[in-house]
Write a protein that holds these residues in place. Sequence first.
Motif, PDB file in Angstrom:
ATOM      1  N   TRP A  22       0.844  -1.201   0.000  1.00 20.62           N
ATOM      2  CA  TRP A  22       0.000   0.000   0.000  1.00 20.62           C
ATOM      3  C   TRP A  22       0.886   1.260   0.000  1.00 20.62           C
ATOM      4  CZ3 TRP A  22      -4.361   1.761  -1.517  1.00 20.62           C
ATOM      5  CH2 TRP A  22      -4.782   3.019  -1.108  1.00 20.62           C
ATOM      6  N   GLY A  23       1.914   1.257   0.847  1.00 22.09           N
ATOM      7  CA  GLY A  23       2.848   2.386   0.860  1.00 22.09           C
ATOM      8  C   GLY A  23       3.446   2.593  -0.518  1.00 22.09           C
ATOM      9  N   PHE A  24       3.849   1.489  -1.136  1.00 24.40           N
ATOM     10  CA  PHE A  24       4.460   1.556  -2.462  1.00 24.40           C
ATOM     11  C   PHE A  24       3.481   2.101  -3.496  1.00 24.40           C
ATOM     12  CE2 PHE A  24       5.599  -0.238  -6.563  1.00 24.40           C
ATOM     13  CZ  PHE A  24       6.942   0.040  -6.620  1.00 24.40           C
ATOM     14  N   THR A  25       2.252   1.566  -3.494  1.00 23.57           N
ATOM     15  CA  THR A  25       1.320   1.979  -4.549  1.00 23.57           C
ATOM     16  C   THR A  25       0.810   3.394  -4.330  1.00 23.57           C
ATOM     17  OG1 THR A  25      -0.346   0.737  -3.341  1.00 23.57           O
ATOM     18  CG2 THR A  25       0.435  -0.232  -5.348  1.00 23.57           C
ATOM     19  N   VAL A  26       0.667   3.815  -3.071  1.00 29.95           N
ATOM     20  CA  VAL A  26       0.107   5.141  -2.845  1.00 29.95           C
ATOM     21  C   VAL A  26       1.102   6.215  -3.320  1.00 29.95           C
ATOM     22  CG1 VAL A  26       0.733   5.789  -0.477  1.00 29.95           C
ATOM     23  CG2 VAL A  26      -1.535   6.210  -1.281  1.00 29.95           C
ATOM     24  N   VAL A  27       2.388   6.029  -2.987  1.00 32.22           N
ATOM     25  CA  VAL A  27       3.401   6.976  -3.478  1.00 32.22           C
ATOM     26  C   VAL A  27       3.586   6.819  -4.988  1.00 32.22           C
ATOM     27  CG1 VAL A  27       5.839   7.608  -3.345  1.00 32.22           C
ATOM     28  CG2 VAL A  27       4.600   7.088  -1.275  1.00 32.22           C
ATOM     29  N   GLY A  28       3.622   5.553  -5.425  1.00 37.97           N
ATOM     30  CA  GLY A  28       3.837   5.283  -6.848  1.00 37.97           C
ATOM     31  C   GLY A  28       2.722   5.837  -7.728  1.00 37.97           C
ATOM     32  N   THR A  29       1.464   5.651  -7.305  1.00 41.01           N
ATOM     33  CA  THR A  29       0.354   6.150  -8.113  1.00 41.01           C
ATOM     34  C   THR A  29       0.369   7.671  -8.143  1.00 41.01           C
ATOM     35  OG1 THR A  29      -0.891   4.241  -7.321  1.00 41.01           O
ATOM     36  CG2 THR A  29      -2.135   5.910  -8.482  1.00 41.01           C
ATOM     37  N   MET A  30       0.703   8.277  -7.009  1.00 41.45           N
ATOM     38  CA  MET A  30       0.793   9.736  -6.955  1.00 41.45           C
ATOM     39  C   MET A  30       1.848  10.237  -7.947  1.00 41.45           C
ATOM     40  SD  MET A  30      -0.262  12.423  -5.499  1.00 41.45           S
ATOM     41  CE  MET A  30       0.218  14.111  -5.285  1.00 41.45           C
ATOM     42  N   PHE A  31       3.015   9.592  -7.937  1.00 40.81           N
ATOM     43  CA  PHE A  31       4.081  10.041  -8.832  1.00 40.81           C
ATOM     44  C   PHE A  31       3.775   9.678 -10.281  1.00 40.81           C
ATOM     45  CE2 PHE A  31       7.735  10.516  -5.554  1.00 40.81           C
ATOM     46  CZ  PHE A  31       6.968  11.454  -4.898  1.00 40.81           C
ATOM     47  N   SER A  32       2.990   8.617 -10.451  1.00 41.15           N
ATOM     48  CA  SER A  32       2.543   8.270 -11.797  1.00 41.15           C
ATOM     49  C   SER A  32       1.666   9.397 -12.345  1.00 41.15           C
ATOM     50  CB  SER A  32       1.781   6.949 -11.742  1.00 41.15           C
ATOM     51  OG  SER A  32       1.203   6.650 -12.960  1.00 41.15           O
ATOM     52  N   ALA A  33       0.824   9.966 -11.459  1.00 38.93           N
ATOM     53  CA  ALA A  33      -0.005  11.109 -11.864  1.00 38.93           C
ATOM     54  C   ALA A  33       0.865  12.341 -12.121  1.00 38.93           C
ATOM     55  CB  ALA A  33      -1.038  11.421 -10.785  1.00 38.93           C
ATOM     56  N   LEU A  34       1.901  12.513 -11.280  1.00 37.77           N
ATOM     57  CA  LEU A  34       2.806  13.659 -11.447  1.00 37.77           C
ATOM     58  C   LEU A  34       3.517  13.621 -12.790  1.00 37.77           C
ATOM     59  CD1 LEU A  34       4.925  14.090  -8.164  1.00 37.77           C
ATOM     60  CD2 LEU A  34       3.516  15.798  -9.230  1.00 37.77           C
ATOM     61  N   THR A  35       3.933  12.420 -13.199  1.00 36.91           N
ATOM     62  CA  THR A  35       4.810  12.321 -14.363  1.00 36.91           C
ATOM     63  C   THR A  35       4.075  11.954 -15.641  1.00 36.91           C
ATOM     64  OG1 THR A  35       5.285  10.044 -13.733  1.00 36.91           O
ATOM     65  CG2 THR A  35       6.866  11.694 -13.026  1.00 36.91           C
ATOM     66  N   VAL A  36       2.727  11.867 -15.581  1.00 37.18           N
ATOM     67  CA  VAL A  36       2.016  11.311 -16.746  1.00 37.18           C
ATOM     68  C   VAL A  36       2.212  12.152 -18.006  1.00 37.18           C
ATOM     69  CG1 VAL A  36      -0.197  12.398 -16.147  1.00 37.18           C
ATOM     70  CG2 VAL A  36      -0.177  10.362 -17.544  1.00 37.18           C
ATOM     71  N   ASN A  37       2.313  13.458 -17.851  1.00 40.60           N
ATOM     72  CA  ASN A  37       2.381  14.302 -19.050  1.00 40.60           C
ATOM     73  C   ASN A  37       3.777  14.804 -19.388  1.00 40.60           C
ATOM     74  OD1 ASN A  37      -0.197  14.441 -20.195  1.00 40.60           O
ATOM     75  ND2 ASN A  37      -0.912  15.548 -18.395  1.00 40.60           N
ATOM     76  N   ILE A  38       4.798  14.235 -18.776  1.00 42.53           N
ATOM     77  CA  ILE A  38       6.121  14.799 -19.016  1.00 42.53           C
ATOM     78  C   ILE A  38       6.973  13.894 -19.897  1.00 42.53           C
ATOM     79  CG2 ILE A  38       6.010  15.937 -16.783  1.00 42.53           C
ATOM     80  CD1 ILE A  38       8.104  14.081 -15.772  1.00 42.53           C
ATOM     81  N   ARG A  39       8.055  14.478 -20.438  1.00 45.81           N
ATOM     82  CA  ARG A  39       8.989  13.692 -21.228  1.00 45.81           C
ATOM     83  C   ARG A  39       9.715  12.714 -20.303  1.00 45.81           C
ATOM     84  NH1 ARG A  39      13.281  16.538 -22.844  1.00 45.81           N
ATOM     85  NH2 ARG A  39      12.784  18.393 -21.645  1.00 45.81           N
ATOM     86  N   LEU A  40      10.254  11.645 -20.840  1.00 43.72           N
ATOM     87  CA  LEU A  40      11.088  10.695 -20.096  1.00 43.72           C
ATOM     88  C   LEU A  40      10.397  10.127 -18.860  1.00 43.72           C
ATOM     89  CD1 LEU A  40      14.307  12.894 -19.867  1.00 43.72           C
ATOM     90  CD2 LEU A  40      13.942  11.075 -21.495  1.00 43.72           C
ATOM     91  N   ARG A  41       9.054   9.948 -18.918  1.00 43.01           N
ATOM     92  CA  ARG A  41       8.373   9.540 -17.688  1.00 43.01           C
ATOM     93  C   ARG A  41       8.794   8.160 -17.219  1.00 43.01           C
ATOM     94  NH1 ARG A  41       3.789  10.045 -21.105  1.00 43.01           N
ATOM     95  NH2 ARG A  41       3.695   8.150 -22.301  1.00 43.01           N
TER      96      ARG A  41
END
Lengths: 227, 225
Positions: free
Chosen positions: A143-162
């Motif tokens: 859960w710790g992994f996915t909560v941070v990971g999903t958040m950063f997945s949202a952060l990086t979704v629109n950027i280059r080199l995601r």
Amino acid sequence: MIFLRHVLTVANKDLRSEFRTKEAINSSFSFALVILLLFSFAFDPTEEMTREFSGGLLWIAFAFAGALLLNRSFVRELPNDCLDALIASPVPAAALFLGKSLANLILLLLVEAVSFPVFGVFYNQRWTQQFWPLLLVAILGTWGFTVVGTMFSALTVNIRLREVMLPLLVYTTLLPCLMASMQLTTLLLAGEPLTSVEGLVWLRFLIAFDVIFSTLAVAFVETVLIG
Amino acid sequence: MRSKLLYACGLLAALLLVRNLYVVLLQLPDDADQGAVYRIIFYHVPSWFTAGMAVLTALVASVAYLIRKDLWWDTLAVAATEIAVVFITIGLVTGSIWGRVAWGIWWTWDARLTSALVCWLLYAGYLVLRTAIEDPSARARISAVFSIFAFADIPIVWYSIEWFRTQHPAPVLRGEGYMDPQMKAALYANWPALMLLAAVLLAVRMRQEAARRELDGLRRQAHSL
């Protein structure tokens, strides 16, 4: 109540679309297996050695395999502007985020459910002796992994080199969570109880990490997705 | 006028640093136990203080950006983070040199050292993240959120690693350690010098960032024509 239904709907949607194509989960499974295999070649460990680094080995495999799942989590919504549609829908951003986290949690737990028996066979370990405590640690750590990971997945979704940015940011931030999960897993596989002094310290720590980052992520996800 | 003030501050910082160098190298005696190498502490500890202030500034600027949506705050955040990374690097490198002489090793996975490295990685990650985002307001928004996450992570990293064990010498400014008053004075005298240097660098960097943003805007305008 409606919020919870929104969360479940998003999670359900994500799981269904993943199980139809199986593209992320298949690559994630295979990647976890490859890491388990490579480790045994790289270190040729005895049973005793394996017991000492079992937690580290397993969680490194989960973390690497998990990154593949997380990469897909928001990218899946990019074709046909699905992400814009989701944001425009009446579902609150927090529910969207929690739904996606929940789907990622279930997918990664499935990968772990296969990895544990494979680990047990390849490395000759009896991993089921403390099954329920181990399941608790797996759920909290994942859960710790996915909560941070999903958040950063949202952060990086629109950027280059995601694909590069996501692991770079996630693993550094996740260090405490991975560390606690590794310590607890090693402890449990060595046959020590979760209620030992060390076990309780790490368990509390893992719960604190989950609570802090879940709160932060829910608080900021709207800013990230909508602005 | 502003440029002149900046030059004056820079000059003052340089003078202070030279004066402190004189005190550290020529006035203070060698340490009874460690010999000459202890002098690193006069740069090591104030660098960490300065890095701490820069990290705090970055946090405040990031939160302020999310509230105000004014790109000036974003400029401050990126400048402060760059300063933080520079001073964390100085802290890590000076610590490592000292460790080689005092402990006989360049590095050990002790709580302070590991937390410092994680801190460096987080803020370096922030700078790399920024380079990957084109749109200025999206860049400001996303990096501000990441900066808040990074700041929240530091104390957690610290506690997690402390439960292993600690090899770093006990703090000499508070706690059980002892430091000669003269040496303590020299150490505290170096902090404002480094802070002033950091402030000058921050101002210069903010100007550059503002100029860069203006240039980007002009470039986009030229493209649209």
